[in-house]
Write a protein that holds these residues in place. Structure first.
Motif, short mmCIF file in Angstrom:
data_model
loop_
_atom_site.label_atom_id
_atom_site.label_comp_id
_atom_site.label_asym_id
_atom_site.label_seq_id
_atom_site.Cartn_x
_atom_site.Cartn_y
_atom_site.Cartn_z
N ASN A 158 22.92 28.27 22.71
CA ASN A 158 23.63 28.98 22.93
C ASN A 158 23.25 29.42 24.22
N VAL A 159 22.09 30.03 24.67
CA VAL A 159 21.48 30.43 25.53
C VAL A 159 21.26 30.03 26.31
N PHE A 160 21.45 29.14 26.58
CA PHE A 160 21.00 28.46 27.88
C PHE A 160 22.11 27.11 27.89
N LYS A 161 23.10 27.51 27.03
CA LYS A 161 24.73 26.61 27.36
C LYS A 161 24.60 25.63 27.08
N LEU A 162 23.98 25.07 26.72
CA LEU A 162 23.60 23.28 26.94
C LEU A 162 24.88 22.32 26.32
N ASP A 163 26.24 23.03 25.77
CA ASP A 163 27.01 22.89 25.65
C ASP A 163 27.91 22.43 26.65
N LYS A 164 27.68 23.37 27.25
CA LYS A 164 28.21 23.16 28.80
C LYS A 164 27.89 22.56 30.25
N GLY A 167 17.48 19.95 26.88
CA GLY A 167 17.61 19.83 25.37
C GLY A 167 17.20 20.58 24.50
N ALA A 168 16.91 20.75 23.84
CA ALA A 168 16.32 21.44 22.50
C ALA A 168 16.03 20.56 20.99
N GLY A 190 25.15 8.55 22.77
CA GLY A 190 24.52 8.70 23.01
C GLY A 190 23.77 9.93 23.07
N VAL A 191 22.34 9.77 23.75
CA VAL A 191 21.30 11.28 23.88
C VAL A 191 22.30 12.98 23.95
N TYR A 192 22.22 13.35 23.23
CA TYR A 192 22.74 14.96 22.79
C TYR A 192 22.07 15.88 23.32
N THR A 193 22.55 17.24 23.82
CA THR A 193 21.35 18.49 23.77
C THR A 193 21.11 18.64 22.77
N ALA A 194 21.21 17.88 21.51
CA ALA A 194 20.09 18.60 20.82
C ALA A 194 20.46 17.86 19.59
N ASP A 195 20.16 16.96 18.34
CA ASP A 195 21.06 16.39 17.35
C ASP A 195 21.96 16.79 17.13
N PRO A 196 23.35 15.67 17.20
CA PRO A 196 24.22 16.34 17.35
C PRO A 196 24.75 16.65 15.60
N ARG A 197 23.92 15.80 14.92
CA ARG A 197 24.15 16.83 13.15
C ARG A 197 23.33 17.31 12.96
N VAL A 198 22.99 18.15 13.67
CA VAL A 198 22.46 19.83 13.12
C VAL A 198 23.44 20.68 13.67
N VAL A 199 23.27 20.98 15.67
CA VAL A 199 23.67 21.69 16.45
C VAL A 199 25.36 21.27 16.60
#
Ligand code: ADP
Ligand code: ASP
Ligand code: MG
Length: 593
Positions: free
Chosen positions: A396-402, A252-253, A176-185
């Motif tokens: 990381n700083v915006f804790k987008l993984d959470k 998102g980034a 789906g749509v990720y917080t950033a390109d999952p292949r990069v981050v």
């Protein structure tokens, strides 16, 4: 009967096996009682292979022939997909863009859709067929085949959904749509929902998962888009009026690696300068991205902007005559830069988003060359070799993984009502035409400009942290940097009531952040033109600059985003500015649905 448009991207139809599995998805949807239109891309990397073949013959192949060539990729996959469906015992008919009646203009390689006829598709659907439409292509008035631009099958899918009053499913190679390109981050997180505005910004800022023009359609016609993995049955992401967490400052980034910056120094600060520069570039068919203009000093201002790296040489050619004509002192450029951006619809209501981003970058020792912000995004330009570190740092700083456990659930958010397909069909003419929804004036702001600050990592972070500590909300921020001088300048706007406190904060910082000059304008006016697809319609900013210049207005600051172009002028010119823009856009203004 309800209609579903299902789009399968290149990797999802890369082999006959995958084509069969896509065919089965469509058959299943039909068996569940829907009429189904499939939109397919060329198999695997076939479009890239065709591009490479053309380049074996010549560096710049004729655009018309390129479209003729590239459209064949989709013609192969629609035919094979129809065969797959027939082989499974169901009825299917494949159609090229021309056969459907997707009329476009004649801008080969980036054609815009003018109209789509639904009759033939509807008849085939009513006869029990699955209709398979070739993505990314159309036909112009003279029956030339055109293409919509790389990644354009998404736009075919959403536009067909819009005119058929259908739902749209986009099957691709990620969940789906990720917080950033999952292949990069690698720690990027899939979001359950994202709003049209967030997706529009992300897509135009480098998130390649959706073609940004497809989201313009989705927003304009209120088509919910469901992005899903074609090989795993996961929940995916819904793109609609609802955001996963509207309170989140950053959701998102994205990164655009291949950017180039052009800086014009010593531009006569008078009405018409920006217009002359940007209309010349637009005439060369080049889309300018970040634009930063400093508040001028001594009657001279500096303008920096970015273009895709591949457009740098033609851009320099295009502006050279203007540099001479306007008596611009110097033109410089830099090619090895990338743009890193964060997006979030909650950003406008929060203080302290920008300074956290700038601090995170400073901690990685990343120098920021340019900053532009809009209501829902912040973009910075950094050296290309630091772009990956930069996107990780902001993610990381915006804790987008959470996920935020306190987010308002999507079910309880107010969705806007769906568009009546009949009403959408009435608007078939000029499908991708410019649509301006609002022209507004904000007379609450003051501007502050700091000239001649050392261009080293951490400066923007230090300044905006101190400002945020005073609970002062910063609205527009622009930073530019002058080659040769190692000095940057920073301009931003704050509420008029906060201007004195802000100046005090900056003066107090002088020992830490030395600057050459600090100036302010206690009353500025922000004039905004909002709509859909403002960046891809380069003409919007030009039309603004031109009309304001003709009315004798001087623009102090500019910023642009997908959904809004803002200019800051002196408050004494607010009323004239607003009236001028209303007149300049009278032919394209449409109220929001
Ligand atoms: P398709 O061929 O299905 O159209 P694309 O390659 O055009 O697929 O788009 C999917 C790719 O988009 C993913 O493989 C992923 O690397 C990339 N991508 C970039 N940004 C994002 C994002 N924010 N979320 C998901 N995918 C992204
Ligand atoms: N096949 C085209 C491309 O590779 C269109 C698309 O896949 O969306 O760009
Ligand atoms: Mg794609």
């Amino acid at each position: 009967m309800s209609i579903i448009v299902q789009k399968f991207g290149g990797t999802s139809v890369a082999t006959t096996e995958k084509i069969l599995s896509a065919a089965k998805k469509a058959i299943k949807a039909q068996q569940e009682g829907h009429q189904v239109v499939m939109v397919v891309s060329a198999m695997g990397k076939n479009t890239d292979t065709l591009v490479a073949l053309a380049h074996e013959l010549m560096e710049r192949p004729p655009a018309r022939e390129m479209d003729m060539l590239l459209s064949t990729g989709e013609q192969v996959s629609v035919a094979l997909t129809a065969m797959a469906i027939v082989s499974l015992g169901h009825k299917a008919v494949s159609l090229t863009g021309a056969q459907i009646g997707i009329r476009t203009d004649n801008a080969f390689g980036k054609a815009r859709i003018i109209s789509i006829s639904t009759d033939r598709m509807q008849k085939l659907l009513d006869d029990g067929n699955i209709v398979i439409a070739a993505g990314f292509q159309g036909i112009d008035e003279d029956f030339n085949i055109t293409t919509l631009g790389r990644g354009g099958s998404d736009t075919t899918a959403v536009s067909l959904a819009a005119v058929l009053g259908a739902r749209c499913e986009i099957y691709t190679d990620v969940d789906g749509v990720y917080t950033a390109d999952p292949r990069v981050v690698t720690c990027a997180r899939k979001v359950s929902h994202t709003s049209y505005d967030e997706m529009l910004e992300l897509a135009s800022l480098g998130a390649g998962v959706m073609h940004s023009r497809s989201i313009e359609f989705a927003k304009k016609f209120n088509v919910p888009v469901h992005v899903r993995n074609s090989s795993v049955d996961n929940a995916g992401t819904i793109i609609s009026t609802i955001s996963e967490d509207p309170s989140r400052g950053v959701s998102g980034a994205a990164v655009t690696l291949d950017e180039a910056r052009v800086t014009l120094t010593g531009v006569p600060d008078k009405p018409g300068s920006s217009n002359a520069i940007f209309s010349t570039i637009a005439q060369a068919n080049i889309t300018v991205d970040m634009i930063v203009q400093d508040a001028g000093t001594d009657g001279l201002s500096n303008i920096s902007f970015t273009v895709p790296s591949s457009d740098l040489a033609p851009t320099l050619d295009a502006v050279q005559p203007i540099v001479e004509q306007l008596g611009i002192q110097n033109i410089s450029h830099r090619d090895n830069v990338s743009k890193v951006s964060v997006v979030g619809i909650g950003m406008a209501e929060q203080s302290g988003v920008s300074d956290r981003m700038f601090r995170a970058l400073a901690e990685e020792n990343i120098n920021i060359h340019m900053i532009t912000t809009s209501q829902i995004k912040i973009s910075v330009l950094v050296d290309r070799d630091q772009a990956m570190d930069a996107i990780y740092a902001v993610h990381n700083v915006f804790k987008l993984d959470k996920q935020n456990p306190d987010a308002v659930p999507a079910e309880s958010q107010q969705a806007t009502t769906a568009v009546d397909p009949a009403a959408a069909a009435n608007e078939l003419q000029g499908l991708e035409e410019l649509s301006i929804t609002e022209i507004s004036l904000d007379s609450t702001q003051a501007s502050i400009s700091i000239q001649g600050i050392a261009d080293v990592p951490g400066i923007a972070a230090t300044i905006f942290e101190k400002v945020a500590q005073q609970d002062i909300v910063v609205d527009m921020i622009i930073q530019s940097y002058l080659d040769n001088s190692e000095l940057a300048s920073l301009s931003f706007t704050v509420d008029r009531n906060d201007v004195d406190r802000t100046l005090e904060v900056i003066r107090e910082l002088e020992s830490e952040v030395p600057f050459q000059q600090l100036s302010s304008n206690p009353a500025v006016a922000k004039l905004s033109v909002s709509g859909i697809g403002l960046r891809s319609h380069t003409g919007v900013a030009i039309r603004m600059f031109q009309s304001l210049a003709e009315a004798g207005l001087n623009i102090e600051m500019i910023n642009t985003s997908e959904v809004r172009v803002n200019v800051v002028v002196d408050d004494s010119q607010a009323a004239v500015g607003l009236e001028t823009l209303k007149q300049a856009f009278a032919d394209v203004i449409q109220p929001t649905r």
